[in-house]
Design an enzyme around this catalytic site. Structure first.
Site, PDB file in Angstrom:
ATOM      1  NE  ARG D 271      -8.425  25.902  17.181  1.00 15.37           N
ATOM      2  CZ  ARG D 271      -8.932  25.270  18.122  1.00 15.37           C
ATOM      3  NH1 ARG D 271      -8.868  25.881  19.488  1.00 15.37           N
ATOM      4  NH2 ARG D 271     -10.072  24.423  17.692  1.00 15.37           N
ATOM      5  CG  HIS D 275      -5.632  22.808  20.455  1.00 15.79           C
ATOM      6  ND1 HIS D 275      -5.306  24.000  21.039  1.00 15.79           N
ATOM      7  CD2 HIS D 275      -4.729  21.790  21.251  1.00 15.79           C
ATOM      8  CE1 HIS D 275      -4.401  23.962  21.924  1.00 15.79           C
ATOM      9  NE2 HIS D 275      -3.872  22.536  22.061  1.00 15.79           N
ATOM     10  CE1 TYR D 284     -12.913  22.985  18.857  1.00 15.00           C
ATOM     11  CE2 TYR D 284     -12.027  20.685  19.649  1.00 15.00           C
ATOM     12  CZ  TYR D 284     -11.930  22.202  19.151  1.00 15.00           C
ATOM     13  OH  TYR D 284     -10.592  22.343  18.648  1.00 15.00           O
TER      14      TYR D 284
HETATM   15  C1  LIG Z   1      -1.232  26.441  32.764  1.00 14.18           C
HETATM   16  C2  LIG Z   1      -1.702  25.657  31.443  1.00 14.18           C
HETATM   17  N1  LIG Z   1      -2.920  25.134  31.750  1.00 14.18           N
HETATM   18  C3  LIG Z   1      -3.011  24.110  30.700  1.00 14.18           C
HETATM   19  C4  LIG Z   1      -2.546  23.970  29.562  1.00 14.18           C
HETATM   20  C5  LIG Z   1      -2.804  23.219  28.234  1.00 14.18           C
HETATM   21  N2  LIG Z   1      -3.426  23.976  27.194  1.00 14.18           N
HETATM   22  C6  LIG Z   1      -2.618  24.327  26.112  1.00 14.18           C
HETATM   23  S1  LIG Z   1      -3.209  25.078  25.131  1.00 14.18           S
HETATM   24  C7  LIG Z   1      -4.674  25.263  25.857  1.00 14.18           C
HETATM   25  C8  LIG Z   1      -5.875  26.159  25.355  1.00 14.18           C
HETATM   26  C9  LIG Z   1      -5.504  27.667  25.388  1.00 14.18           C
HETATM   27  O1  LIG Z   1      -6.475  28.415  24.928  1.00 14.18           O
HETATM   28  P1  LIG Z   1      -6.164  30.001  24.654  1.00 14.18           P
HETATM   29  O2  LIG Z   1      -5.480  30.565  25.622  1.00 14.18           O
HETATM   30  O3  LIG Z   1      -7.518  30.662  24.014  1.00 14.18           O
HETATM   31  O4  LIG Z   1      -5.148  29.942  23.400  1.00 14.18           O
HETATM   32  P2  LIG Z   1      -5.181  29.185  22.041  1.00 14.18           P
HETATM   33  O5  LIG Z   1      -4.930  27.755  21.912  1.00 14.18           O
HETATM   34  O6  LIG Z   1      -6.455  29.398  21.530  1.00 14.18           O
HETATM   35  O7  LIG Z   1      -4.156  30.068  21.039  1.00 14.18           O
HETATM   36  C10 LIG Z   1      -4.710  24.596  27.026  1.00 14.18           C
HETATM   37  C11 LIG Z   1      -5.880  24.296  28.064  1.00 14.18           C
HETATM   38  C12 LIG Z   1      -1.511  24.832  29.428  1.00 14.18           C
HETATM   39  N3  LIG Z   1      -0.494  24.784  28.346  1.00 14.18           N
HETATM   40  N4  LIG Z   1      -0.881  25.700  30.521  1.00 14.18           N
END
Ligand SMILES: Cc1ncc(C[n+]2csc(CCOP(=O)(O)OP(=O)(O)O)c2C)c(N)n1
Ligand SMILES: Cc1ncc(C[n+]2csc(CCOP(=O)(O)OP(=O)(O)O)c2C)c(N)n1
Ligand SMILES: [Mg+2]
Ligand SMILES: [Mg+2]
Lengths: 334, 381, 334, 381
Positions: D271, D275, D284
């Site tokens: 990425r 975020h 980070y």
């Molecule tokens: C059940 C749940 N817990 C927490 C969140 C908050 N949250 C949104 S994105 C994220 C990180 C997601 O990481 P990843 O699965 O690696 O996907 P990326 O953002 O890297 O595409 C979090 C913790 C959420 N959307 N759903």
């Protein structure tokens, strides 16, 4: 179809029959859950369905409640009508995120384009001597979740009619089955074209003039008994069986309370934050000037459901109901 | 040095020249379940250990029979038996040090008893007078856990906490084959591996989750193969071979204690009795299958080994049986006494201090009970 | 420690300070959750803690809410005091089984032998333009679960005091942080030994004689504003900030309503099955003969929380509160 | 023949002579992520496909930039960018047939757009006028899913339902590295394998879950190694190599369509942006790491391959850029128009028929809006 005499049937049998008829009427209806196939469910409600309709229509799933409900969502997206069994009330909790975040919201999320006709059967409540986590009354959680219908039968006939209606509903229904009424019997002709009860209508189970007992599910027979006992005290109690907590039948309930001027809400679920608060509040909003006394609540204590040997102290029984009726400020009468 | 530092500083995401973070090969379970009894490995087994295991197995079997009998007499509300699974139950308790913790599933009263908990207190949940009868801290045994797999993250958290405090404590958590399908299983194993927590996960694959056979539960080569997806070793063991289970679990405990992190052990066994006394197993399986497994009975396997090597004779067998009978008789007698109940318990432990709301409710119940006692002409017990 | 002048601080800063002081005071306090370490949390409430106390005391966990709460249970069993962050209200749902079946019940299950001093911080509520699942008011679920304390601050000072008290509590506390008040400011001296508010006491934020607004969390400032606006209509409104939903401070609330004779419950959470029903019901039970009108409720609609562009229609605002006050049957007065 | 019969009748639990249920060897991912660009395999790749991928990548990159710009102008509430991950996004959409279904995570608006959904409708959630802007049935794209990993069981259920109905439909579900830690990931993969559902799981391992790096998320050799624990094949692919991702996903889709069951694909990517626009990635991670990955950029990799083989020249590059600009200009223009809002939408879709309670509430809001409009001297839009 041969005609058989009207004979007593249990609520469990009526539920089985409702599932069977729904599956026969609509190939989109699929039953799924833990042990629902070969075993017929731990309460035998799905008995015989896998044999009659095949394992693809009545499926033993892996042991994972979020997975069961989550895959049911996908199946409903593709046009099926899943009927999901949660083995016991407390074992529906792992599926809460799927329930709250998806099942209850998908229609709304998509402005009506993706309805989810899922029925979630949850055996609930106590009084059967179950060990921890087998006797919860969790209806407060479902009531507080917009997008769900919450339905619960108290009679053998309603078990059939309301389950058929729930499966026929284009919206998700949490169908709460009062465990301790599974073996209750009623004269009911399973061969008669049984009525499909509309969801959302309460019913007056017993009319009376002194006060209204507002109740549902496992507490309905208790209230009926209490109403009988109350006659000795000179009270003529009306008993309203809600049948559906969502939608709520304000009309029937308010009409009754306006007539009697007094009301007690009775349920097994804990009192604090439980269904009774909502019911008492809305009755009071609507009937304030008709009320001779505050709407009272007789409910389970605000404690985790007790172990089998202590549950009799917890469950709202006839005495507690009569005590509450006695506190409805009858002196105001004279 | 903190625990976090110990397990290596943050490494950036693998750059385009990619390296597996862990070598998967040593994590994979062997193709065949590990066996000791009846193999060459048996020769190296400590005779004293084998004899101790035997005594425990015989007692365990008797305990299962007695508890099942108590359900028929209405003295237990329900009993999920571990007949046929005694090797796992007993070994799980025996491999732990005093300071270690055991996290049983709802089925594992036998492991709890083998760990030293009073048998009556271990059965409190199933008798129905309270949820947990024993003090978890006394023998370091978590409450019997009814919601499947939910005890696994507890074990991870406890082991992690102990490590953070610098204590040399291992947690052993038990779960069934069905329980491995729950999300909590996944999350617990992942946390354990990331934290390198000193936990051992023992999956008793007894072939069924109530009526659901393993083939409907998973398509994995084995449940032990799940380990590699978390970066921990998976071990496959014959769950009816007490010596093998003891050895594999001991190794895993030692590995965890030494800071090597968690292990997933799958013990292949069989639930000979029905799911509980309330279950009708003939609805979902045939006698022939059960019979096959009776041939591979844990007691029989160990007895054969011991007698074959002259470590056990008829007198020894009889002595073990006598011991078991004594235990059963004592259990029977204790369980025939009525439980002492205090309805006020309903309110007294919901919070450290009852809320005003609970105080009101407690007063209400007390008044009711007093009225009841009076009308019965007796006094409130 | 140097003395600094009293200066405005945000609620988020007060929460950070409470965590820091609690960690400094007791090595058993551990903070854990998604992104709480290096990043300091998506709302920066845990900012700097990992740096000050190390990653073992303030830990970025894997992304799994049931795992976070479940491992916190085990840590608490071993004598630690975990403070868990759920990133957003709706992302606490995956942890519901651990919360209901274990966190709320472990003390009771073991007759007091295994208490679980866990604080679960949940940023909740709307008004921040969050997309779906980022604005839920889920307090009804927690209130209906015996064994949990449910606490929510509305001021900067309370954020500090109540969080310290929650962490110090030997019982699990669901600590609901009103998201849209994170950046609200107040004069507060972070260097003063800040009071640790006892859990379970409501506070009268504004006294008045015409009617009582019963509220908490994000709706407190709205009610204060409404009370100001009401003066123009000739109403002198009292505002009670509950601060703790469990235990519930019946004494303070009832005393107020007995004095004013009228009450409106105000919260963002949906109305049906929401906290307001319980509050209205118990106020009515206790104050029936003092009430000039039924206790009314102003709440969010009974719909899934709306998208950002529509949320203003959903949130209870000053006008709706004044409308409700207007419906409190003032004609009865004359 | 039912689907259940198809996948083999119930086999009793493995008897004492134990056999693995599946051979684990073919399920294990290769040690190195699969690559096409810059390797010998590239020679076999279809030039038309490569050119199509290139056009989509360039458009995708521009789309990410445009959407991010729209957040700055207040036209989007928030945007989680997939800059650097375009190869995965685009390939996921391109490998599917019309009748197939795509299950995106919250991040995957680009995949949704690449599948054919109107870009404005795809952004509705992030603009904030409603939760889902498009009709999921029109392009067979499930709503963008905010609660992580919860869309995976949906994909499994849909694929299973299609199979039960005899339809030749595959579901492709997307999830992040962080999402693999959730229980729903585990349960979905297990159901998929047991049911042999035609699903492909694509994990975009982009190194982070918000601020949490992969090393704190898992200790597994790779995320693809999780597959073996479910009995499905795991595949590891260079997620920035569009040709490789396309090939691996195509294979998995073909395998699923042919009745071979699910596959877990881990695509290793990065990425490049924060975020979301609201995130500060410097908290980070360092610039050096980001720079390493810019070297391994999906567009650059493919461009190098195409130009090196004479399949693309300056004019072609310019044409692709122009196309992307046209798309961006159109998006900009559309997004600059105000969303059309109807507050009554709040009530109209909660149930098929609003409950009496909702009708009351709708009337209340309507009355309020009318009063508001009147006092503003306008009319209610
Ligand atoms: C059940 C749940 N817990 C927490 C969140 C908050 N949250 C949104 S994105 C994220 C990180 C997601 O990481 P990843 O699965 O690696 O996907 P990326 O953002 O890297 O595409 C979090 C913790 C959420 N959307 N759903
Ligand atoms: C979360 C949850 N879901 C369902 C149940 C009901 N239940 C009790 S035991 C059981 C089967 C457990 O199978 P397995 O994990 O293999 O353990 P075993 O009974 O074989 O020891 C089920 C479904 C439960 N206790 N908890
Ligand atoms: Mg089993
Ligand atoms: Mg990621």
């Amino acid at each position: 179809m041969t005609t058989v005499a009207v004979k007593p049937a249990t609520m469990a049998q009526a539920l089985t029959r409702a599932l069977r008829d729904a599956m026969a009427a609509d190939p989109a209806v699929h039953v799924m859950g833990e042990d629902v196939g070969t075993l017929g469910g731990v309460f035998r409600v799905t008995d015989g369905l896998a044999k009659e309709f095949g394992e693809d229509r009545c499926t033993d799933t892996p042991l994972a409640e979020a997975g069961i409900l989550g895959t049911a969502v996908g199946m409903a997206m593709y046009g099926l009508r899943p009927v999901v069994e949660m083995q016991f009330d407390a074992f529906a909790y792992p599926a809460f995120e799927q329930l709250i975040s998806h099942v209850a919201r998908m229609r709304n999320r998509t402005r009506g384009r993706m309805p989810l006709p899922i029925t979630i059967r949850v055996p609930y409540g106590g009084g059967i001597g179950g060990v921890e986590h087998h006797s919860d009354s969790s209806e407060a959680y479902y009531m507080a979740t917009p997008g769900l219908h919450v339905v619960t039968p108290a009679t053998v006939a309603d078990a059939y009619g309301l389950l058929r209606a729930s499966i026929a509903s284009d919206d998700p229904v949490v169908f709460l089955e009062p465990k301790r009424l599974y073996w209750s019997k009623d004269s009911w002709n399973p061969e008669e074209p049984a009525p499909v009860e509309p969801i959302g209508r309460a019913v007056v189970r017993r009319s009376g003039r002194s006060a209204t007992l507002i109740t549902y599910g496992p507490s309905v027979p208790v209230c009926m008994e209490a109403a009988e006992a109350a006659r000795a005290e000179g009270w003529d109690l009306e008993v309203v069986d809600l049948r559906s907590l969502v939608p709520f039948d304000d009309e029937t309930v308010s009409a009754s309370v306006r007539r009697t001027g007094r009301a007690v809400v009775v349920h097994e679920s804990g009192s604090f934050g439980g269904p009774g608060g909502e019911i008492a509040a809305r009755v009071t909003e609507r009937c304030f000037h008709h009320l001779e006394a505050p709407v009272l609540r007789v409910a389970g204590f605000d404690v985790p459901y007790p172990p089998p040997m202590l549950e009799r102290h917890h469950l709202p029984g006839v005495d507690r109901i009569l005590d509450a009726v006695g506190r409805l400020q009858w002196e105001a009468e004279s | 040095m903190t625990v976090m530092e110990q397990r290596g500083a943050y490494k950036p995401t693998p750059p385009p020249a990619w390296q597996p973070r862990t070598d998967p090969a040593p994590l994979l379970p062997d193709a065949e379940p590990y066996r000791v009894l009846g193999t060459e490995a048996a020769a190296k087994a400590d005779p004293e250990l084998l004899r101790a295991l035997y005594a425990q197995l015989v007692k365990g079997r008797r305990y299962n029979a007695q508890a099942t009998a108590l359900t028929k007499q209405g003295r237990l509300a329900v009993y999920p038996s571990t007949t046929g699974q005694e090797a796992c139950e007993v070994a799980a308790a025996m491999v732990l040090q005093e300071r270690d913790w055991l996290f049983p599933s709802y089925r594992d009263t036998l492991a709890v008893v083998a760990r030293g908990v009073d048998p009556v207190e271990a059965l409190t949940l199933l008798r129905g007078d309270w949820h947990t009868g024993y003090d978890p801290h006394e023998h370091r045994v978590a409450p019997l856990c009814t919601p499947l797999a939910t005890q696994l993250p507890h074990a991870v958290g406890l082991a992690h906490a102990a490590r953070l405090k610098g204590d040399d404590v291992v947690a052993l958590a038990m779960v069934g084959d069905g329980g491995t399908s729950e999300g909590d299983f996944h999350e617990a194993l992942n946390f354990a591996a990331v934290w390198q927590a000193p936990v051992v996960f023992l999956v008793q694959n007894n072939g069924f989750a109530i009526s659901v056979p393993l083939a409907k539960q998973t398509a994995a080569p084995s449940l032990a193969h799940k380990a590699v997806g978390y970066g921990m070793p998976g071990r496959l063991v014959d769950g009816n071979d007490a010596a093998a289970v003891h050895e594999v679990l001991s190794d895993a405990v030692r590995h965890a204690r030494a800071g090597g992190g968690p292990t997933l052990v799958e013990a292949i066994t069989y639930r000979v009795d029905a799911h509980t006394n309330a279950d009708d197993a003939t609805r979902y399986r045939g006698d022939a299958e059960v019979e096959t497994w009776r041939e591979h009975d844990p007691i029989r396997l160990l007895e054969r080994e011991l007698t074959g090597r002259g470590l056990l004779d008829e007198a020894g067998i009889e002595a073990a049986r006598q011991d078991a009978e004594t235990m059963a008789a004592a259990l029977r007698e204790q369980m025939n006494q009525d439980a002492v109940l205090d309805p006020m318990d309903l309110f007294d432990h919901v919070y450290a201090e009852p809320t005003p709301q609970l105080r009101e409710q407690r007063d209400q119940l007390r008044a009711e009970l007093e009225a009841e006692a009076e009308s019965e002409g007796g006094t409130h017990r």
